[in-house]
Design an enzyme around this catalytic site. Structure first.
Site, PDB file in Angstrom:
ATOM      1  CB  SER A   1    -150.768  37.795 -28.335  1.00  0.00           C
ATOM      2  OG  SER A   1    -149.960  38.839 -28.791  1.00  0.00           O
TER       3      SER A   1
ATOM      4  CG  ASN B   1    -148.275  34.042 -40.852  1.00  0.00           C
ATOM      5  OD1 ASN B   1    -147.270  33.772 -41.612  1.00  0.00           O
ATOM      6  ND2 ASN B   1    -148.617  35.236 -40.809  1.00  0.00           N
ATOM      7  CD1 TRP B   2    -145.037  28.311 -38.939  1.00  0.00           C
ATOM      8  CD2 TRP B   2    -143.575  27.254 -40.455  1.00  0.00           C
ATOM      9  NE1 TRP B   2    -145.316  26.910 -39.033  1.00  0.00           N
ATOM     10  CE2 TRP B   2    -144.225  26.189 -39.709  1.00  0.00           C
ATOM     11  CE3 TRP B   2    -142.574  26.973 -41.238  1.00  0.00           C
ATOM     12  CZ2 TRP B   2    -144.139  24.858 -39.723  1.00  0.00           C
ATOM     13  CZ3 TRP B   2    -142.216  25.412 -41.317  1.00  0.00           C
ATOM     14  CH2 TRP B   2    -143.081  24.425 -40.751  1.00  0.00           C
ATOM     15  CE  LYS B   3    -146.842  36.739 -38.007  1.00  0.00           C
ATOM     16  NZ  LYS B   3    -147.080  37.936 -37.399  1.00  0.00           N
TER      17      LYS B   3
ATOM     18  CD  GLU C   1    -146.593  40.792 -39.823  1.00  0.00           C
ATOM     19  OE1 GLU C   1    -145.964  39.701 -40.354  1.00  0.00           O
ATOM     20  OE2 GLU C   1    -146.778  40.498 -38.623  1.00  0.00           O
TER      21      GLU C   1
ATOM     22  CD  GLU D   1    -153.600  37.659 -38.066  1.00  0.00           C
ATOM     23  OE1 GLU D   1    -153.472  36.737 -37.298  1.00  0.00           O
ATOM     24  OE2 GLU D   1    -152.850  38.122 -38.861  1.00  0.00           O
TER      25      GLU D   1
ATOM     26  CG  HIS E   1    -150.691  39.028 -42.267  1.00  0.00           C
ATOM     27  ND1 HIS E   1    -149.567  39.914 -41.494  1.00  0.00           N
ATOM     28  CD2 HIS E   1    -150.699  37.976 -41.366  1.00  0.00           C
ATOM     29  CE1 HIS E   1    -149.683  39.543 -40.451  1.00  0.00           C
ATOM     30  NE2 HIS E   1    -150.164  38.416 -39.969  1.00  0.00           N
TER      31      HIS E   1
ATOM     32  N   GLY F   1    -147.981  40.094 -32.097  1.00  0.00           N
ATOM     33  CA  GLY F   1    -146.505  39.971 -31.694  1.00  0.00           C
ATOM     34  C   GLY F   1    -146.434  40.808 -30.670  1.00  0.00           C
TER      35      GLY F   1
ATOM     36  N   GLY G   1    -148.974  33.296 -34.937  1.00  0.00           N
ATOM     37  CA  GLY G   1    -147.806  33.475 -35.412  1.00  0.00           C
ATOM     38  C   GLY G   1    -146.562  32.901 -34.434  1.00  0.00           C
ATOM     39  N   GLY G   2    -146.009  34.012 -33.475  1.00  0.00           N
ATOM     40  CA  GLY G   2    -145.053  33.492 -32.705  1.00  0.00           C
ATOM     41  C   GLY G   2    -145.186  32.077 -32.274  1.00  0.00           C
TER      42      GLY G   2
HETATM   43  P1  13P Z   1    -148.764  36.412 -33.299  1.00  0.00           P
HETATM   44  O1  13P Z   1    -149.275  35.141 -32.771  1.00  0.00           O
HETATM   45  O2  13P Z   1    -146.960  36.446 -32.992  1.00  0.00           O
HETATM   46  O3  13P Z   1    -149.284  37.550 -32.393  1.00  0.00           O
HETATM   47  O4  13P Z   1    -148.886  36.722 -34.813  1.00  0.00           O
HETATM   48  C1  13P Z   1    -150.195  36.759 -35.136  1.00  0.00           C
HETATM   49  C2  13P Z   1    -150.132  36.835 -36.817  1.00  0.00           C
HETATM   50  O5  13P Z   1    -149.815  37.714 -37.113  1.00  0.00           O
HETATM   51  C3  13P Z   1    -150.441  35.517 -37.472  1.00  0.00           C
HETATM   52  O6  13P Z   1    -150.724  35.941 -38.837  1.00  0.00           O
END
Ligand code: 13P
Length: 250
Positions: free
Chosen positions: A213, A10-12, A97, A167, A95, A173, A234-235
């Site tokens: 993470s 997920n590149w956000k 977020e 998640e 998600h 993050g 994510g990251g």
């Molecule tokens: P991180 O891997 O940056 O913690 O993010 C996880 C995430 O929200 C993937 O959708």
């Protein structure tokens, strides 16, 4: 029971078109001999750039969200028809977020899940508790509610197009990963919920990804757990140097 690992990035809200093209190209190269199922979910503005790069490879194209309406006067929203037109195969819904920063509730998310399925998209439905909910001993209950409400009205025959992503919000993050044991316990709980709703065969088949993470150095321990069937990253999905080793964990 037939569960294959599914590793999704997920590149956000990251990357320009050029950066996205470079990353997608590097992932195609790095994962071409990978054994698992893969997905990248770039921002809407990047989908047209990334689509031809991943087309015909073992990497699926995903979107990070989708409007609840098919079309119409909805300024700033993106419809399922527009996503399909770009070659999107999968959509991430619910998600944390979206839930917490943009106040999407279970009812809205459920409507989006149904719409996506109706249009033939695969859905990654995210669930997960806040830190205060975990500390209050409510992690299982929160994930159960989000799963049950997110899937309301979904038939067992649609379940093949549903992936659940657990998640925990406190792990996203933050560099704080859930321990493999804690994550597996919630995955087992959610699998039990699917079993109650849809029967043992469906529970055995559903893919449950872990997100929060995930890094190259913790992916293998997480994936070794019985109920963890993949990752939503994510990251570490923003660089081929970290996403490829996660995709090829062993
Ligand atoms: P991180 O891997 O940056 O913690 O993010 C996880 C995430 O929200 C993937 O959708």
């Amino acid at each position: 029971m037939s569960r294959n690992y599914y590793i999704a990035g997920n590149w956000k809200m990251h990357k320009t078109r050029q950066e996205a093209a470079e990353l997608a190209g590097a992932l195609v190269e790095g994962l071409k001999d990978g054994k698992h199922k893969y997905l990248v979910a770039p921002s809407f503005t990047l989908l047209e750039t990334v689509a031809p790069i991943v087309k015909g490879t073992n990497i699926r194209l995903g979107a990070q969200n989708m409007a609840v309406d098919v079309q119409g006067a909805h300024t700033g929203e993106t419809s399922v028809l527009q996503l399909k037109d770009l070659g999107v195969q999968t959509v991430i819904l619910g998600h944390s977020e979206r839930r917490h920063l943009y106040k999407e509730d279970d009812e809205l998310i459920n409507k989006k899940v149904k719409l996506a399925l109706r249009h033939g998209l695969e859905v990654i439905l995210c669930v997960g508790e806040l830190l205060e909910e975990r500390e209050a001993g409510r992690a299982e209950a929160v994930c159960e509610t989000q799963t049950v409400k997110g899937l309301e009205g979904i038939l067992v025959t649609d379940l093949a197009n549903i992936v659940i992503a657990y998640e925990p919000v406190w792990a996203i993050g933050t560099g704080k990963t859930a321990t493999p044991e804690d994550a597996d316990a919630i995955h087992a709980w959610v699998r039990g919920v699917i079993g109650r709703l849809y029967g043992a065969a469906a529970a055995g088949d559903i893919i449950i990804q872990y997100g929060g993470s995930v890094k190259p150095d913790n992916a293998a321990q997480l994936m070794a757990k019985e109920n963890i069937d993949g990752a939503l990253v994510g990251g570490a999905a923003l660089k081929a140097d970290s996403f490829v080793p996660i995709g090829k964990f062993s």
